[in-house]
Design an enzyme around this catalytic site. Sequence first.
Site, PDB file in Angstrom:
ATOM      1  N   TYR A 174      -5.958   9.347   8.648  1.00 49.11           N
ATOM      2  CA  TYR A 174      -6.960   8.318   8.969  1.00 49.11           C
ATOM      3  C   TYR A 174      -8.356   8.922   8.985  1.00 49.11           C
ATOM      4  O   TYR A 174      -8.624   9.880   9.707  1.00 49.11           O
ATOM      5  CB  TYR A 174      -6.606   7.635  10.294  1.00 49.11           C
ATOM      6  CG  TYR A 174      -5.460   6.666  10.099  1.00 49.11           C
ATOM      7  CD1 TYR A 174      -5.701   5.303   9.964  1.00 49.11           C
ATOM      8  CD2 TYR A 174      -4.155   7.117   9.968  1.00 49.11           C
ATOM      9  CE1 TYR A 174      -4.660   4.405   9.729  1.00 49.11           C
ATOM     10  CE2 TYR A 174      -3.104   6.237   9.731  1.00 49.11           C
ATOM     11  CZ  TYR A 174      -3.363   4.882   9.615  1.00 49.11           C
ATOM     12  OH  TYR A 174      -2.342   4.005   9.372  1.00 49.11           O
ATOM     13  N   PRO A 188      -4.782  11.834   2.410  1.00 42.41           N
ATOM     14  CA  PRO A 188      -5.565  11.856   3.650  1.00 42.41           C
ATOM     15  C   PRO A 188      -4.821  11.118   4.760  1.00 42.41           C
ATOM     16  O   PRO A 188      -4.063  10.171   4.508  1.00 42.41           O
ATOM     17  CB  PRO A 188      -6.843  11.085   3.291  1.00 42.41           C
ATOM     18  CG  PRO A 188      -6.852  10.949   1.797  1.00 42.41           C
ATOM     19  CD  PRO A 188      -5.404  10.985   1.385  1.00 42.41           C
ATOM     20  N   TYR A 241       0.838  -1.215   0.000  1.00 46.78           N
ATOM     21  CA  TYR A 241       0.000   0.000   0.000  1.00 46.78           C
ATOM     22  C   TYR A 241       0.868   1.259   0.000  1.00 46.78           C
ATOM     23  O   TYR A 241       0.614   2.205  -0.754  1.00 46.78           O
ATOM     24  CB  TYR A 241      -0.900  -0.050   1.231  1.00 46.78           C
ATOM     25  CG  TYR A 241      -1.929   1.043   1.358  1.00 46.78           C
ATOM     26  CD1 TYR A 241      -3.137   0.985   0.647  1.00 46.78           C
ATOM     27  CD2 TYR A 241      -1.735   2.117   2.224  1.00 46.78           C
ATOM     28  CE1 TYR A 241      -4.102   1.975   0.800  1.00 46.78           C
ATOM     29  CE2 TYR A 241      -2.692   3.106   2.385  1.00 46.78           C
ATOM     30  CZ  TYR A 241      -3.872   3.026   1.673  1.00 46.78           C
ATOM     31  OH  TYR A 241      -4.828   4.007   1.827  1.00 46.78           O
TER      32      TYR A 241
HETATM   33  P1  NDP Z   1     -13.638   2.197   1.230  1.00 50.02           P
HETATM   34  O1  NDP Z   1     -13.085   0.839   1.453  1.00 50.02           O
HETATM   35  O2  NDP Z   1     -14.647   2.741   2.178  1.00 50.02           O
HETATM   36  O3  NDP Z   1     -14.241   2.291  -0.269  1.00 50.02           O
HETATM   37  C1  NDP Z   1     -13.447   1.886  -1.338  1.00 50.02           C
HETATM   38  C2  NDP Z   1     -14.147   2.196  -2.645  1.00 50.02           C
HETATM   39  O4  NDP Z   1     -13.265   1.798  -3.715  1.00 50.02           O
HETATM   40  C3  NDP Z   1     -15.434   1.415  -2.829  1.00 50.02           C
HETATM   41  O5  NDP Z   1     -16.375   2.232  -3.517  1.00 50.02           O
HETATM   42  C4  NDP Z   1     -15.009   0.249  -3.718  1.00 50.02           C
HETATM   43  O6  NDP Z   1     -16.052  -0.286  -4.525  1.00 50.02           O
HETATM   44  C5  NDP Z   1     -13.971   0.933  -4.590  1.00 50.02           C
HETATM   45  N1  NDP Z   1     -13.062  -0.034  -5.203  1.00 50.02           N
HETATM   46  C6  NDP Z   1     -12.222  -0.897  -4.578  1.00 50.02           C
HETATM   47  N2  NDP Z   1     -11.585  -1.658  -5.478  1.00 50.02           N
HETATM   48  C7  NDP Z   1     -12.034  -1.272  -6.704  1.00 50.02           C
HETATM   49  C8  NDP Z   1     -11.778  -1.699  -8.019  1.00 50.02           C
HETATM   50  N3  NDP Z   1     -10.910  -2.693  -8.299  1.00 50.02           N
HETATM   51  N4  NDP Z   1     -12.451  -1.088  -9.039  1.00 50.02           N
HETATM   52  C9  NDP Z   1     -13.328  -0.086  -8.784  1.00 50.02           C
HETATM   53  N5  NDP Z   1     -13.619   0.346  -7.556  1.00 50.02           N
HETATM   54  C10 NDP Z   1     -12.976  -0.232  -6.519  1.00 50.02           C
HETATM   55  O7  NDP Z   1     -12.360   3.161   1.135  1.00 50.02           O
HETATM   56  P2  NDP Z   1     -12.139   4.630   1.719  1.00 50.02           P
HETATM   57  O8  NDP Z   1     -13.273   5.492   1.372  1.00 50.02           O
HETATM   58  O9  NDP Z   1     -11.702   4.520   3.125  1.00 50.02           O
HETATM   59  O10 NDP Z   1     -10.832   5.066   0.886  1.00 50.02           O
HETATM   60  C11 NDP Z   1     -10.917   5.772  -0.336  1.00 50.02           C
HETATM   61  C12 NDP Z   1      -9.516   6.093  -0.818  1.00 50.02           C
HETATM   62  O11 NDP Z   1      -8.850   6.870   0.185  1.00 50.02           O
HETATM   63  C13 NDP Z   1      -8.641   4.858  -1.031  1.00 50.02           C
HETATM   64  O12 NDP Z   1      -7.798   5.064  -2.136  1.00 50.02           O
HETATM   65  C14 NDP Z   1      -7.829   4.777   0.239  1.00 50.02           C
HETATM   66  O13 NDP Z   1      -6.627   4.097   0.046  1.00 50.02           O
HETATM   67  C15 NDP Z   1      -7.623   6.246   0.534  1.00 50.02           C
HETATM   68  N6  NDP Z   1      -7.334   6.540   1.915  1.00 50.02           N
HETATM   69  C16 NDP Z   1      -8.218   6.192   2.903  1.00 50.02           C
HETATM   70  C17 NDP Z   1      -7.916   6.476   4.224  1.00 50.02           C
HETATM   71  C18 NDP Z   1      -8.845   6.133   5.337  1.00 50.02           C
HETATM   72  O14 NDP Z   1      -8.426   6.317   6.508  1.00 50.02           O
HETATM   73  N7  NDP Z   1     -10.053   5.677   5.094  1.00 50.02           N
HETATM   74  C19 NDP Z   1      -6.660   7.141   4.587  1.00 50.02           C
HETATM   75  C20 NDP Z   1      -5.817   7.489   3.468  1.00 50.02           C
HETATM   76  C21 NDP Z   1      -6.156   7.184   2.186  1.00 50.02           C
HETATM   77  P3  NDP Z   1     -17.177  -1.312  -3.887  1.00 50.02           P
HETATM   78  O15 NDP Z   1     -18.080  -0.410  -3.060  1.00 50.02           O
HETATM   79  O16 NDP Z   1     -17.856  -1.898  -5.068  1.00 50.02           O
HETATM   80  O17 NDP Z   1     -16.419  -2.286  -3.048  1.00 50.02           O
END
Ligand code: NDP
Length: 240
Positions: free
Chosen positions: A179, A177, A147
């Site tokens: 957490y 971002p 990651y």
């Molecule tokens: P979530 O796990 O809540 O949501 C992830 C989203 O990505 C879902 O809509 C999922 O679709 C979609 N997704 C995953 N894999 C694929 C794929 N192969 N093709 C298309 N869509 C995909 O994640 P977060 O909202 O927490 O995170 C969003 C972004 O922010 C990510 O890139 C994460 O790494 C980054 N981030 C998050 C942090 C956190 O603390 N939450 C901190 C720092 C960065 P589906 O609903 O169909 O599963």
Amino acid sequence: MSGVAVVTGGTRGIGAAISKALMAEGYKVAAIYHGNDEAASSFQGATGAMTFKCDVADHESCMSTIAAIEKDAGEINVLVNNAGITRDGVLHKMSPENWHTVIETNLTSCFNMCRAIVPAMRDRNYGRIINISSVNGQKGQFGQVNYAAAKAGIIGFTKALAMENAAKGITVNTICPGYIETDMTAAMKQEVLDSIIRQIPMTRMGQPDEIAAVVTFLASQKAGFITGATISANGGQYMS
Ligand code: NDP
């Protein structure tokens, strides 16, 4: 400038907040998701956003989905590469599959989506691309070589793409971002989260809306002189 905004991972978590915020700014939002049909359908019902099922790790899936969005909704002015996953584990126990899946979903996805969208943005001399990285791409994190590598890769990808397209009116920026309260962090052990929160000067996690606000600014005309930037939104957890 409004038009169509594509948000990957746009139906849940941070992406859902971004989709809603861009809709409030007048964009037609195409929210891409992967497998959670229930979340996508309830998001579409609640917001009226268009939803598209696509694997962002798959080049052909991205090319055909973007063609479908352009046909249904029109020219894409904003792309938010937000979809991401974790498959945590220390390197000496990590499977090649968990390495590749994380790199492809978090980083190769940015290539796939940009490859599909940037040529038309260049033709129109306008575009806004916002890539969602992570504080852990800036500082590293135990158990996340896959990651952290993918998220650090996004920062370099952004800078190179920004250089290539600055003269064409396209800005490309990264948001890191810290957490944020979503399903991704809800899956973590509470004691791990508690120990992380103790390292955050603001002594709390962030909310998805706090990332969406940065996205809407970078997507706006007002952010026209910002490109290749890495913007942290992490409660002070890491200051670079
Ligand atoms: P979530 O796990 O809540 O949501 C992830 C989203 O990505 C879902 O809509 C999922 O679709 C979609 N997704 C995953 N894999 C694929 C794929 N192969 N093709 C298309 N869509 C995909 O994640 P977060 O909202 O927490 O995170 C969003 C972004 O922010 C990510 O890139 C994460 O790494 C980054 N981030 C998050 C942090 C956190 O603390 N939450 C901190 C720092 C960065 P589906 O609903 O169909 O599963």
